[in-house]
Design an enzyme around this catalytic site. Sequence first.
Site, short mmCIF file in Angstrom:
data_model
loop_
_atom_site.label_atom_id
_atom_site.label_comp_id
_atom_site.label_asym_id
_atom_site.label_seq_id
_atom_site.Cartn_x
_atom_site.Cartn_y
_atom_site.Cartn_z
N ASP A 130 8.90 -3.09 -5.26
CA ASP A 130 6.94 -2.80 -4.65
C ASP A 130 6.34 -1.09 -6.27
O ASP A 130 5.43 -1.50 -6.72
CB ASP A 130 6.67 -1.94 -4.14
CG ASP A 130 7.26 -3.56 -2.81
OD1 ASP A 130 6.87 -4.27 -2.93
OD2 ASP A 130 7.76 -2.97 -1.95
N SER B 222 1.08 -1.03 0.43
CA SER B 222 -0.11 0.33 0.09
C SER B 222 0.89 1.45 0.18
O SER B 222 0.29 2.21 -0.62
CB SER B 222 -1.14 0.25 1.07
OG SER B 222 -0.13 -0.09 2.72
#
Length: 388
Positions: free
Chosen positions: A174, A129
Site C-alpha cells: 500500500d 486511504s
Amino acid sequence: MNQTITSRLQTEFIARFGNEPIVIASPGRINLIGEHTDYNNGFVMPAAIDKKIYCAMAKNGTSDQCTINSLSLNDSFSFKLDAIERNESTNWINYIIGVVAIIRKEHKLDAGFDILIDSDLPLGAGLSSSAALENAIAFGLNRMFKLAIPKEKLIYISQEAEHTYALVECGIMDQYSSAFGKEDHLLMLDCQSISSEDIPAIFEPYELWLLNTNVSHNLAESEYNIRRQECRAAIQLINEKFKTIDSFRDLTIEDIPNLEKILPEILFKRVSYVIEENERVVKAATALKDNDLVTFGKMLYEAHEGQQNKYEVSCRELDFLVDYSREVSEVLGSRMMGGGFGGCTINLIHKDIAESYVNDIATAYEKEFQIALTPLKVNIDKGTYILD
C-alpha cells in the site's frame, strides 16, 4: 489532481492559521491482482489512482504544539511533540501521530505545526486511504523540516506507523504503490526484493470500475491480523515437517501435494491460496504485456475464488457482485479487492456498456441488500508528490 480541493485547502489553511502551507497530494491505490501476498513476500500488481488525500501543512511558530484538522471528516485534534500517545478512541489520528512519532526517533522536529486535510478518496473501500494519509504526512514533514529522508525509507516509516499505532500488520504494497505509482502504468511489485516493473495500463476498449459495497464488517482488521498469524504458524510447521523456508515465496505449485499431507486443513488452504495467487500475478502480467485482456480477466475471477474459498476473506455482498458480473460477457473480470469483508470489487468492463451495467448492478444490489452501491471509475495516476 483535484484543483477544486487544493485551491479550497490552501485558502482555508491561510484563513485558519495565517501561514502559506506546502500541499501534498497522496493517492489511494488499486490492486489489480495479488491479494494477501505482499506480507508473504509474494507478487502484487497495484497502481496509484486519481483519487487522493491532500494535506496542507506549515510550521506555526510554537516549539511543540501541533494541530490537525480534517475537512472531509469534520474532526480535529491537537498534541505536543514531546507527549505523543496512541489514541484509543479515534483510529484515523493514529496514522498521523504514528508517522510523527517514528520520524522523531531519528530526526529532530524543532517546531510545532498545523495540518489541514481534505480528500476525494473514499474511506473504508479498500483503496488504502490509510497509506495515502501516512505517506502525505511523511513526505510533508520531510520537506517542511528539510530532513532529506529518501523516499525508499519514507514508505517504511509509514508502514511502521500502521503496525505500531493503527495496529494493522500490513505489508509494504500500500505504501509503496501510493508513493511510487506511475501515471498510466501498473506496478508489478516483488515484495521480497521490494522492486517493481512498470507495466503499461492499456485496457482499451475496457475500463476499470470499482463497485463499493458500502459495508465494512467488523471482522476486517481482526481477521487480517489472524491471517498473518496463520501464515506464521504454517511456516513454522513447514520448517518442522517438510523443508526450510523463509516465506511462502520459497514454495511452488509442485509443493502443494506435500503440504496437504502435513498441514491442518485451514493452514493448507491459506498456503495453497498464496502459492496459487503468486502464479496468477505472473500470468496476469504476461497477459497484459501480450494485450490478452481475456486471460487477464480470467485471472481476476480465479483470484476471487481463491479469496472466497481458500483465504476466506470475502463476504456475501462481494460475492454477489462478482457472481452477477459472470453473466455479462462485456465484463471480462471481477474480484474483491483489499483486505476483505467489505470494500470494493474491481471490474474490467467494456466502455460501451459500463454505465448501463453499473446502473443495473446497483439496482440489483440494493434490492438484495437494501444498501446503495457506490460506483467509481478510476484512472491510473502518479504517486505521492508535493505541489510546487
